[in-house]
Enzyme design. Sequence first.
Site, PDB file in Angstrom:
ATOM      1  N   ASP A 166      40.158 -22.984 -76.843  1.00 28.47           N
ATOM      2  CA  ASP A 166      41.292 -23.682 -77.474  1.00 28.47           C
ATOM      3  C   ASP A 166      41.697 -25.021 -76.833  1.00 28.47           C
ATOM      4  O   ASP A 166      41.719 -25.141 -75.611  1.00 28.47           O
ATOM      5  CB  ASP A 166      42.577 -22.852 -77.376  1.00 28.47           C
ATOM      6  CG  ASP A 166      42.416 -21.414 -77.726  1.00 28.47           C
ATOM      7  OD1 ASP A 166      41.339 -21.036 -78.186  1.00 28.47           O
ATOM      8  OD2 ASP A 166      43.374 -20.666 -77.530  1.00 28.47           O
ATOM      9  N   TRP A 226      35.481 -17.467 -82.357  1.00 28.86           N
ATOM     10  CA  TRP A 226      35.038 -16.341 -81.532  1.00 28.86           C
ATOM     11  C   TRP A 226      33.901 -15.573 -82.208  1.00 28.86           C
ATOM     12  O   TRP A 226      33.740 -15.630 -83.416  1.00 28.86           O
ATOM     13  CB  TRP A 226      36.208 -15.368 -81.297  1.00 28.86           C
ATOM     14  CG  TRP A 226      37.304 -15.972 -80.494  1.00 28.86           C
ATOM     15  CD1 TRP A 226      38.541 -16.339 -80.938  1.00 28.86           C
ATOM     16  CD2 TRP A 226      37.265 -16.287 -79.099  1.00 28.86           C
ATOM     17  NE1 TRP A 226      39.269 -16.872 -79.906  1.00 28.86           N
ATOM     18  CE2 TRP A 226      38.523 -16.848 -78.775  1.00 28.86           C
ATOM     19  CE3 TRP A 226      36.298 -16.163 -78.103  1.00 28.86           C
ATOM     20  CZ2 TRP A 226      38.828 -17.280 -77.474  1.00 28.86           C
ATOM     21  CZ3 TRP A 226      36.609 -16.588 -76.825  1.00 28.86           C
ATOM     22  CH2 TRP A 226      37.855 -17.134 -76.529  1.00 28.86           C
ATOM     23  N   PHE A 285      45.879 -18.793 -69.633  1.00 29.86           N
ATOM     24  CA  PHE A 285      45.642 -18.808 -71.078  1.00 29.86           C
ATOM     25  C   PHE A 285      46.334 -20.011 -71.712  1.00 29.86           C
ATOM     26  O   PHE A 285      47.005 -20.789 -71.055  1.00 29.86           O
ATOM     27  CB  PHE A 285      46.144 -17.490 -71.687  1.00 29.86           C
ATOM     28  CG  PHE A 285      45.093 -16.398 -71.707  1.00 29.86           C
ATOM     29  CD1 PHE A 285      44.036 -16.389 -70.819  1.00 29.86           C
ATOM     30  CD2 PHE A 285      45.173 -15.356 -72.637  1.00 29.86           C
ATOM     31  CE1 PHE A 285      43.074 -15.387 -70.847  1.00 29.86           C
ATOM     32  CE2 PHE A 285      44.223 -14.354 -72.683  1.00 29.86           C
ATOM     33  CZ  PHE A 285      43.167 -14.361 -71.791  1.00 29.86           C
ATOM     34  N   ARG A 293      51.658 -14.648 -76.129  1.00 27.88           N
ATOM     35  CA  ARG A 293      50.920 -15.772 -75.532  1.00 27.88           C
ATOM     36  C   ARG A 293      50.971 -17.067 -76.343  1.00 27.88           C
ATOM     37  O   ARG A 293      51.416 -17.100 -77.464  1.00 27.88           O
ATOM     38  CB  ARG A 293      49.464 -15.362 -75.299  1.00 27.88           C
ATOM     39  CG  ARG A 293      48.689 -14.938 -76.511  1.00 27.88           C
ATOM     40  CD  ARG A 293      47.258 -14.556 -76.089  1.00 27.88           C
ATOM     41  NE  ARG A 293      46.492 -14.028 -77.197  1.00 27.88           N
ATOM     42  CZ  ARG A 293      46.449 -12.743 -77.533  1.00 27.88           C
ATOM     43  NH1 ARG A 293      47.124 -11.846 -76.849  1.00 27.88           N
ATOM     44  NH2 ARG A 293      45.729 -12.346 -78.575  1.00 27.88           N
ATOM     45  N   TRP A 295      32.086 -23.327 -70.314  1.00 24.92           N
ATOM     46  CA  TRP A 295      32.653 -22.894 -71.596  1.00 24.92           C
ATOM     47  C   TRP A 295      33.987 -23.560 -71.902  1.00 24.92           C
ATOM     48  O   TRP A 295      34.816 -23.741 -71.003  1.00 24.92           O
ATOM     49  CB  TRP A 295      32.865 -21.384 -71.515  1.00 24.92           C
ATOM     50  CG  TRP A 295      33.706 -20.800 -72.601  1.00 24.92           C
ATOM     51  CD1 TRP A 295      35.063 -20.658 -72.593  1.00 24.92           C
ATOM     52  CD2 TRP A 295      33.268 -20.263 -73.848  1.00 24.92           C
ATOM     53  NE1 TRP A 295      35.493 -20.063 -73.764  1.00 24.92           N
ATOM     54  CE2 TRP A 295      34.404 -19.805 -74.544  1.00 24.92           C
ATOM     55  CE3 TRP A 295      32.000 -20.107 -74.453  1.00 24.92           C
ATOM     56  CZ2 TRP A 295      34.339 -19.210 -75.803  1.00 24.92           C
ATOM     57  CZ3 TRP A 295      31.933 -19.512 -75.711  1.00 24.92           C
ATOM     58  CH2 TRP A 295      33.091 -19.067 -76.366  1.00 24.92           C
ATOM     59  N   MET A 296      34.203 -23.881 -73.189  1.00 21.22           N
ATOM     60  CA  MET A 296      35.487 -24.399 -73.665  1.00 21.22           C
ATOM     61  C   MET A 296      35.940 -23.586 -74.867  1.00 21.22           C
ATOM     62  O   MET A 296      35.134 -23.282 -75.750  1.00 21.22           O
ATOM     63  CB  MET A 296      35.290 -25.864 -74.086  1.00 21.22           C
ATOM     64  CG  MET A 296      36.367 -26.432 -74.992  1.00 21.22           C
ATOM     65  SD  MET A 296      35.881 -28.071 -75.637  1.00 21.22           S
ATOM     66  CE  MET A 296      36.308 -29.107 -74.262  1.00 21.22           C
TER      67      MET A 296
END
Length: 495
Positions: free
Chosen positions: A68, A323, A123, A185, A65-66
């Site tokens: 940002d 998303w 993150f 974040r 999975w990829m």
Amino acid sequence: MKITNDKMILRVGVVFVALFAIVNTKSVNNYENAKHEVEEYILNKKKEINLQYKLHYHVTPPVGWMNDPNGFSHVNGEYHLFYQFYPYDSVWGPMHWGHVASPDLVHWKQLPTALIPEDEQCFSGSAFSYDDKMVLMYTGRRVSEEDPYFNETQYLAFSDDGINFYKYDGNPVLSMTPNNAADFRDPKVWQHGDYYYVILGSKTDDERGRVLLYRSKDVINWEFLSVLGESKGDLGYMWECPDFFELDGKFVLLMSPQGVEPEGDRYKNIYQTGYIIGDFDYETFEFKPEVEFQELDFGHDYYAASTTENDGRRYVIAWFNTWEIVHPEAEDGWAGAMTIVREMKLVNNRILMTPVADMVSLREEPGTQKELQPNENMQFGKTVEIIVDADLNQKIELQLDGVEGGGQVWLRWDPEVGKVVVDRGSDDIRQVEWEPLGSHSWRIFLDASSLELFCGEGEVVFSSRVYPLGGWKLRNLSPQTVNITAYNLQTSAPL
Ligand code: FRU
């Protein structure tokens, strides 16, 4: 023998230092082992990937999975791109940082996974150089049983060679928000004068997205400066992945707000990426917005855009997904992609995006030229750039299909409405007004499961994932003949 207090303290000290060194070497070794395990896993798993939808000139994860883009930067003469990465499944999981590099923002080579989660998930964040080292600043997200919610603080990792990164022992280096918000974040760092500045996405106590600004001289000790921007209530509950830069004499605050309600043609994706233009003062640390929030891209799949600068040019890349949608390629052992890199310009209070200049180096010469009559078809391989010239005083309608099915999408222009439309069928439509500034052409980039449409000088850009089987077929459904110039494109990203 009597041991004096001083000696005792010294001995305890020596034992402690020795123990620390052993534990530390052990954890360094564990981390090195973990890195080897990931690379070995990737190498083996890659053999099982179904390549039918794998993009050829867009960055995709080798397996898994990829999401940002992270650490998009130009360091020591090379462009670096990291990305949120979970190798072990094609769904989101404990975040690693994948890594590719490029001399020209078009040809990418795969590098070893740069960050592996330990107590913290890695993150989003950014990359920059400091004191001859390449530095990554990222959000360490921890979840524990005592703290079932989560905790987000900022971590550093250093590298001497731009390939192998070691995490800083004193992490985290930044854990303070003015209101103790748990959401804290996606640090974006830049240098100005004697200082490094960082902005971070966060939220107010009453759930309005905001961006916080800090600075530091040594990248370890950070001082809070100001709230750079904040939703007044109409721009969502969280601002993710902020970026801040000067463009053509103005300052741009780019971010990805979550929780913006759809409004007519606007904000139809689940989450948005857009920007506010304004002015900024390095004395007061105040950003004064002058132009309201605008979306950066009008397609179906575009999120978490991030920029870098080199030679006075500002480049942007984004996650070519979003998303909470279905990722059809997940069944093939991978999911997620990056858009092609675009250069940004600010004209008439909006950002124009054009494909980075070197994209033309992917063209296989000679191209094909054709006056495509109404209802006529053309066929291409999986990767093609198509330039369309037509009369904008008449309607345009182009249908794209997979040669063996799937991938259906319609591109339309109606002079009476003045909007460009990208329609994936079943009412899955994105559309926006287009007033050409100069060029009337469309540049369409098709890859094995993607479409990017650049109108005119980049006034309007759409990024949408589409899933054709076989190559691409183009049918002219317009009432007019359209002029087509097409080039097959070479592979330039790791498959
Ligand atoms: C944006 C985001 C970031 C976060 C990362 C986690 O898409 O939610 O805010 O750092 O993804 O993978």
